[in-house]
Design an enzyme around this catalytic site. Structure first.
Site: not given
Length: 522
Positions: A74, A162, A192, A212-214, A250, A339
């Site tokens: 996002t 998705n 995806q 996206s990592g997750h 950071t 979502c």
């Protein structure tokens, strides 16, 4: 409830793979330095960050393009859209010709059109945001794109959907863009596609690509934006100059370390199931669904979709009913994008594909991943067939109940002339204590009967009576006749049990409780 749930909602999120967990822990406990620090502890952390970026560059074949670590897709979409629209505004101010259309695929994740509308308004560009239609199979209508392309300033498409898993014709889209408007900017949502499709970014015309990592066994809170060399980019976050001044703040080192572990696993090629195995798993699951549910329809051609996604509809059975049935049986699936899950509306993706209303309102998405072992798929198939048997049994014995979706998943609202009464909400531990103190407690499962049949909790199965919420009135007088006997309601999430408790409280029963959070918190 199943002691070991069968998780088939990987398109919503995945568990973190062991290597990612270990890398994140190392980043927090051992390589904990700030990568911007000049001392040795910081330099070791910086080396970890650089290694993760190097692995990513190899996986994506990104060439000279920038790879910017972000909080997720996002943020990547926001950054890409903001950068593109800032460039459009600057070109307009210089008097250069700029298209007036912001075009996005009609089946895009909601983050894309929302970002387009938001930044279009904030920057005062007054461009037209327009949805590119898709065909009945879910792919973009390239002939329409060809008509619009000359007047398009920014084009946004996805690599794989998705909800349906449908793969976009990126080569065809690029051909149209190059032929009709090579100056237009192009954003591709690759969330995806990562780990499922070959991505050689340097060989494409993409200006921006988000990840996206997750969605592929990394943690939440880490993602990546690719920016093609020479494409415009304006940092949304200014500060300490991290990420080469492209994204201040950071760095999320545990997330980046975990991301790097996933990229390394992709490079090594030993961790994930091969494509042939994924295709076999899809065939197994499809056969189980066809066995379980008469007339089941798959909403996207397998030949056009990634092998890890199955989107299906069952005639005469709503998405809510199917989700509740699967959940009761310990099988975790969804009706589409996580979502949009709470809105209980027809799938906008399937609506855009022009599918009949019954398909859009009964659609369920089943998604597995390249780490899922054959044993899990076999368990899933057995559970799916069992769900079909339960649904048939419920239909035969209690048709009026099964024909309706479960009660509203939203929290009950007070009537115009009533306020919600306080209901004692029990935890599982408090429920066990109550049952020890009052063995005669009436425990009422207010889920639909098919949910009850698919997964009655064994902890107090002998004491449970199943009374669906819409049948509650038939039992109220009997329960009111025993005011000293406690009544505890439970359901899947705690919402229907709260409604049931309200009804009996209003009738004057003094000892009403419900299970907080329902079976979901078991």
């Amino acid at each position: 409830m199943s002691a070991s749930p069968i998780y088939l909602d990987n398109n919503a999120t995945t568990r973190a793979m062991p290597a990612a967990l270990a890398a994140a822990q190392t980043a927090m406990a051992e390589v904990f330095g700030n990568p911007s620090s000049g001392h040795c502890t910081g330099l070791v952390a910086r080396q970890m960050l650089m290694k993760a970026r190097e692995y990513t560059a190899q996986v994506l074949d990104s060439g000279e393009g920038q790879l910017i670590f972000m909080s997720g897709a996002t943020e990547g979409i926001q950054s890409a859209v903001f950068s593109a629209l800032m460039n459009i505004r600057q070109r307009r101010e210089r008097g250069e010709p700029v298209g007036r259309l912001l075009v996005y695929g009609a089946t895009e994740h909601k983050a894309v059109p929302e970002a387009l509308r938001h930044w279009n308004a904030v920057l005062g560009l007054d461009l037209e945001v327009r949805a590119l239609p898709v065909c009945g199979h879910g792919q973009h209508q390239l002939e329409v794109l060809a008509q619009w392309m000359a007047d398009t300033a920014l084009l946004c498409t996805m690599a794989a959907n998705n909800e349906t898993g449908v793969v976009s014709d990126l080569v065809g889209i690029e051909r149209v863009l190059t032929a009709h408007n090579p100056a237009a900017l192009w954003l591709v949502d690759c969330v995806q596609a990562l780990g499922k499709l070959p991505l050689k970014l340097r060989q494409t015309r993409m200006d921006y690509a988000t990840f996206s990592g997750h969605k592929l066994y990394g943690p939440k809170g880490i993602g990546l934006l690719y920016v093609r060399a020479g494409s415009p980019y304006t940092a949304m976050m200014a500060g300490g100059g991290q990420e080469g001044g492209l994204r201040a703040g950071t760095e999320n080192m545990p997330g980046i370390a975990a991301w790097g572990a996933v990229m390394q696993a992709l490079l090594e090629g030993r961790t994930f199931q091969p494509g042939s195995r994924l295709l076999a798993h899809r065939e197994q699951l499809a056969r189980a669904l066809s066995t379980a549910f008469s007339g089941v329809v798959f909403n996207a051609p397998f030949s056009l979709a990634v092998p890890t996604t199955l989107n299906f509809s069952v005639p005469g059975v709503s998405s809510n009913t199917l989700l509740a049935l699967f959940d009761a049986a310990g099988v975790r699936v969804s009706a589409g994008s996580a979502c949009s899950a709470a809105k209980a509306e027809p799938s906008y993706v399937l609506v855009a594909m022009g599918l009949p209303e019954w398909q859009t309102t009964s659609a369920v998405r089943l998604s597995f991943g390249p780490l899922d072992e054959p044993a899990l798929i076999e368990r899933a198939c057995a559970a799916i067939v069992r769900c079909g048997e339960v649904l048939v049994h419920a239909r035969d014995h209690d048709a009026p109940t099964v024909s309706l979706p479960p009660a509203s998943i939203s929290r009950p609202k007070a009537d115009a002339d009533q306020t919600l009464l306080p209901v004692a909400a029990l935890t599982w531990g408090e429920l066990a204590a109550l049952l020890n103190q009052h063995p005669d407690t009436r425990v009422v499962d207010v889920r639909e009967n098919y949910e009850h049949l698919a997964g009655t909790p064994q902890a107090f199965a002998s004491q449970v009576v199943n009374v669906p919420l819409d049948r509650l009135d038939q039992h109220l007088l009997d329960w009111l006749a025993e005011p000293a006997r406690p009544v505890v309601f439970f359901c899947r999430t705690g919402n229907r049990s709260h409604q049931a408790a309200q009804q009996l409280l209003r009738k004057g029963h003094p000892h009403i409780r419900h299970l907080a959070g329902g079976l979901a918190l078991s």
